[in-house]
Motif scaffolding. Structure first.
Motif, PDB file in Angstrom:
ATOM      1  N   SER A 225      -6.490   1.909  -0.176  1.00 25.19           N
ATOM      2  CA  SER A 225      -7.242   1.634   0.994  1.00 25.19           C
ATOM      3  C   SER A 225      -8.629   1.952   1.386  1.00 25.19           C
TER       4      SER A 225
ATOM      5  N   HIS B  59       2.355   4.507   8.278  1.00 25.33           N
ATOM      6  CA  HIS B  59       2.129   2.892   8.115  1.00 25.33           C
ATOM      7  C   HIS B  59       3.381   2.143   8.739  1.00 25.33           C
TER       8      HIS B  59
ATOM      9  N   HIS C 282       0.975  -1.237  -0.070  1.00 25.31           N
ATOM     10  CA  HIS C 282      -0.084   0.036   0.021  1.00 25.31           C
ATOM     11  C   HIS C 282       0.929   1.297   0.017  1.00 25.31           C
TER      12      HIS C 282
ATOM     13  N   HIS D 141       2.917   9.569   4.997  1.00 26.71           N
ATOM     14  CA  HIS D 141       1.806   8.248   4.956  1.00 26.71           C
ATOM     15  C   HIS D 141       2.863   7.175   5.030  1.00 26.71           C
TER      16      HIS D 141
HETATM   17 FE   LIG Z   1      -2.618   4.566   3.921  1.00 25.57          FE
END
Ligand SMILES: [Fe+2]
Length: 420
Positions: free
Chosen positions: A80, A144, A50, A140
């Protein structure tokens, strides 16, 4: 010559952040990458894909001439929640993705990393908003990295063998918990939020004024020892401390201790990333829901701070983030007793008594990026300060994290406050 808007200067940062994600995965066995024990917990393999998709989708596909996507199905697999980017695998089905294999996902990372390195080595200064997208991509990926660690803890912590992620780094013994003291803040109108040139999320943007009455706020987080007193005195069973929804939550789910605590032959044990241990009395309690944090505060005769009170107090007493704060760069991966500067940063996220709402000057960005934060501003509570698995350069005084009040798999903790 490198221009002010050239992305070249981000090359090193890109590679460092991407590499750290892989370093965090080094202790994993191949099977650890695939499972999804609950809907909140995504398989590590999915995080790897992702975060890669984010750079491919928002930068390479849009701005790199001649870029060919790695695989036609990966937008479907690794999107997502972006409605504007098309259909996606249901969140609950991420654990069913035995394909693509871990090897294929790692190859996807390599493919995108090579393309990004090429892209960032060229002068793309004609695309003025690329630096902004890059910084969003870095932040981002850091979010994660934190989710990867919390999800991994859940995966290992729900394996009956309680596998060890890393060996515990023992303390030197001098930093046990101190007496709980309180810091005083005068009443006044304070400035809240972020305004400046550095990266920030849209949910913290815009300085605005907030009035607070005079209050006190604790100088450290609540420890396991203090939380055990709450448990031992029947705190979980006495409705007077609980919000109605919270009391239902602990009753229905038979909750009587933080997540990862196990009663074994009359003694409490706590699963950490270093295995199953007796809870260290001096370490901050963690993995509790907002409901439990709120009930503990009421049992103690106090309350949780609002997010404004937290930001004001952290700004006054810890104007710069201490270099020794326990973030993921320390590789401790467990909250530790207070060692400096009031523990506002690192160790555990701190539940506040503030609902996650838009600030007065919030505005939603155009396009898919506008889906990043705003649409989640319902039924969630704000947390502040970062945890032992938050990347150190990811956090700010104005940073707003948010989770539903029943969530316990993040490294969440308690700081008390009261009016005076
Ligand atoms: Fe994300």
């Amino acid at each position: 010559m490198q221009t002010a808007t050239s992305p070249k200067k981000y090359l090193q940062e890109y590679n460092q952040i991407r590499d750290w994600t892989l370093q965090l995965c080094e202790p994993l066995q191949i099977e650890d990458y695939v499972v999804q024990p609950i809907i909140d917990v995504s398989p590590p393999k999915w995080h790897l894909g992702h975060t890669t998709w984010f750079f491919e989708q928002f930068i390479l596909k849009k701005y790199m001439e001649g870029y060919r996507e790695f695989h036609p199905d990966f937008n479907f697999v690794f999107n997502s929640y972006y409605e504007s980017v098309g259909k996606r695998v249901l969140r609950a089905d991420r654990g069913n993705l035995t394909r693509p294999s871990v090897e294929e996902v790692i190859n996807y990372r390599k493919y995108v990393d090579e393309a990004m390195n090429l892209f960032l080595s060229e002068d793309n200064s004609t695309h003025d908003h690329i630096p902004e997208l890059l910084k969003l991509g870095f932040n981002h990926e850091q979010q994660h990295q934190e989710l990867l660690m919390t999800d991994l803890k859940y995966i290992l912590g729900h394996n009956p063998l309680f596998p060890v992620y890393s060996e515990r780094i023992e303390r030197d013994g001098n930093n046990g918990s101190s007496k709980l003291n309180f810091l005083e803040i005068d009443e006044g109108i304070y400035h809240i939020g972020y305004e400046g040139e550095d990266f920030h999320f849209d949910n913290e943007r815009g300085i605005h004024k907030v009035f607070t009455h005079r209050f006190q706020i604790a100088d450290r987080l609540i420890t396991n020892k203090e939380y055990l007193e709450f448990i031992s005195s029947g705190g979980y069973k006495n409705f007077v401390y609980w919000l109605q929804e919270g009391f239902e939550f602990v009753k229905v789910n038979k909750i009587q201790a933080p997540l990862y605590w196990h009663m074994i032959e009359g003694e409490w044990y706590n699963f950490t990333l270093h295995g199953l241990k007796k809870p260290d009395p001096d370490e901050p309690v963690t993995h509790i829901s907002f409901f439990e944090a709120d009930a503990f505060a009421k049992w103690y005769g106090m309350r949780l701070p609002t997010e404004y009170e937290w930001e004001v107090a952290a700004g006054i007493y810890t104007p710069t983030i201490p270099p020794g704060a326990n973030f993921d760069d320390k590789k401790i991966f467990t909250p530790r007793p207070i060692s400096n500067n009031y523990q506002f940063f690192g160790d555990t996220w701190e539940w506040t008594n503030s609902a996650y709402l838009a600030y007065p000057f919030y505005s939603k960005a155009d396009g898919a990026v506008g889906e990043y934060n705003g649409k989640f501003m319902i039924n969630q509570m704000v947390l502040r300060g970062g945890s032992c698995v938050t990347p150190a350069n990811h956090i700010r005084h104005s940073y707003r994290n948010f989770f539903h009040p029943d969530k316990r798999w993040q490294f969440t903790g308690i700081r008390l406050a009261q009016h005076i």
